[in-house]
Design an enzyme around this catalytic site. Structure first.
Site, PDB file in Angstrom:
ATOM      1  N   VAL A 247      32.273  44.405  36.334  1.00  0.00           N
ATOM      2  CA  VAL A 247      32.766  43.668  37.503  1.00  0.00           C
ATOM      3  C   VAL A 247      33.092  44.639  38.630  1.00  0.00           C
ATOM      4  CG1 VAL A 247      34.515  42.067  38.360  1.00  0.00           C
ATOM      5  CG2 VAL A 247      33.627  41.810  36.040  1.00  0.00           C
ATOM      6  N   ASP A 248      33.731  45.757  38.307  1.00  0.00           N
ATOM      7  CA  ASP A 248      34.008  46.779  39.318  1.00  0.00           C
ATOM      8  C   ASP A 248      32.726  47.285  39.951  1.00  0.00           C
ATOM      9  OD1 ASP A 248      36.794  46.928  39.321  1.00  0.00           O
ATOM     10  OD2 ASP A 248      36.855  48.357  37.674  1.00  0.00           O
ATOM     11  N   GLN A 249      31.741  47.610  39.119  1.00  0.00           N
ATOM     12  CA  GLN A 249      30.511  48.183  39.651  1.00  0.00           C
ATOM     13  C   GLN A 249      29.755  47.194  40.527  1.00  0.00           C
ATOM     14  OE1 GLN A 249      29.452  50.318  35.587  1.00  0.00           O
ATOM     15  NE2 GLN A 249      28.070  50.970  37.178  1.00  0.00           N
TER      16      GLN A 249
ATOM     17  N   GLY B 174      31.361  46.883  43.732  1.00  0.00           N
ATOM     18  CA  GLY B 174      30.987  48.009  44.581  1.00  0.00           C
ATOM     19  C   GLY B 174      29.667  47.773  45.283  1.00  0.00           C
TER      20      GLY B 174
END
Length: 389
Positions: free
Chosen positions: A184-186, A189
């Protein structure tokens, strides 16, 4: 003590010919999504200044392993190509330095809790939009500023849980399982990166910057393909299927003689070629398995038949032969095996320099290629270069 910029604060000694050469980015973000976005901008030529507090980005300490005594490999994965300074944004002199840098910046990235920048007198709508009308202000947060969860903190695994990703990852034995990378973070980004590029393009027409709002919550929900629409169309909640696909029974992991492999068969022609290669042409002629829908209705019987047929094959030999026959298949590799593949080197996805090792750039441009820039900065490494005290 007063602080002000040196006359050439934005004069980067590393000149770039990438597609974003000349673009100036102030990266106030920390942990994963924001720094990852900033690194991608740097990879493609932008001059990125990373701003940290005296405590530093948390990922500096998320080890072992450490590439330096005070720098975890985690930090190195997200912050190459940047210059780094330390500022206390809660103090007036730190805020003054930010405003000076913004006078020549194109982009600001931050992932503080909503309301924090306003508290420091650096809110976009309240202050920066009027002072710096060409500024593209990228805000990354867990849930955004609005709605019942607006303003609350969010981290990757928590959003995987809340947004249903864990509920479709894992099997009956494991139960709902966190995806093994901060997915989810990536992807957030990448979402922020895409939004910034769109805002830059719009600025060419309008002359004005805008806010780019990227949240882990929105991103995680957008990733539920095809599970979200499957539920909306059928009314049935998706279930745990392990490595299997909810819509394609021949898209799954199988045991072979010396390990595991993954089949990616998505149409009838591929299924026929596969059955011929493993000497089970009877399967593609069987009325139970003629179409994807029929294979779905009888997926357990099909899986048992394929499991028996595949256990006598060598992983490497079978995968190579299937791929050459136009049947998508690959070994289930470890991380070292993945990076040691000759194709990873052929695609420049492994960076090995005397001063840095890292993962290559996934975006390849023919005329303005990006490249991995300088080593990730030490904490406050470029204060003397950028700020005069």
């Amino acid at each position: 003590m007063s602080e002000h910029l040196t006359p050439h604060a934005w004069l980067n000694t590393e000149q770039s010919t990438g597609s974003l050469a000349g673009v100036r980015v102030l990266d106030l973000s920390r942990v994963v999504a924001g720094p990852f976005c900033g690194q991608m901008l740097a990879d493609h030529g932008a001059d990125v200044i990373k701003v940290e507090s005296a405590a530093g980005d948390e990922t500096r300490r998320l080890g072992p392993p450490f590439v330096k005594p005070d720098q975890a490999a985690y930090f190195s994965a997200l912050n190459r190509g940047k210059r780094g300074i330390c500022l206390d944004l809660g103090q007036s002199h730190g805020q003054a330095v930010i405003r000076e840098l913004l006078s020549e910046a194109d982009i600001l990235i931050e992932n503080f809790l909503p309301g924090t920048m306003e508290k420091w007198g650096l809110g976009y709508e309240t202050t920066l939009a009027s002072q710096f009308p060409r500024l593209i202000y990228c805000s990354i947060s867990g849930f955004g500023r609005t709605g019942p969860l607006g303003g609350l903190p969010g981290y990757d695994a928590v959003l995987q849980a809340m947004c249903g990703l864990m509920s479709i990852n894992g099997d009956v034995q494991s139960g709902p399982t966190r995806i093994g990378v901060p997915i989810v973070d990536q992807v957030t980004g990448y979402t922020a990166f895409s939004g910034i590029l769109m805002a830059l393009l719009a600025r060419q027409r309008t002359g004005r910057g805008q806010r780019v709002d990227a949240t882990l919550f929105d991103t995680a929900l957008s990733m539920l393909i095809p599970h979200g629409l499957n539920w909306m169309s059928s009314g049935q909640a998706p279930a745990l299927t392990g490595s299997a696909h909810p819509n394609i029974p021949t898209y799954d992991r199988f045991d072979v003689q010396d390990g595991q492999m993954f089949l990616g068969i998505v149409n009838d022609a591929q299924f026929a070629r596969f059955c011929k290669h493993i000497n089970r042409e009877d399967l593609c002629l069987n009325p139970l398995f003629l179409t994807n829908s029929q294979r779905m209705a009888n997926r357990e019987a099909l899986r048992q038949a394929l499991g028996c047929a595949l256990k006598h094959f060598s992983r490497a030999t079978l995968c190579e032969a299937l791929m050459n026959a136009g049947v998508p298949a690959g070994p289930v590799n470890t991380v070292p095996e993945a990076f040691e593949q000759p194709h990873a080197y052929a695609r420049d996805m492994v960076i090995e320099r005397p001063d840095y090792r890292g993962v290559g750039l996934p975006i390849k441009l023919s005329d303005t290629p990006g490249q991995a820039g300088r080593c990730p900065p030490g904490l406050g490494e470029h204060n003397d270069e950028i700020i005069k005290q």
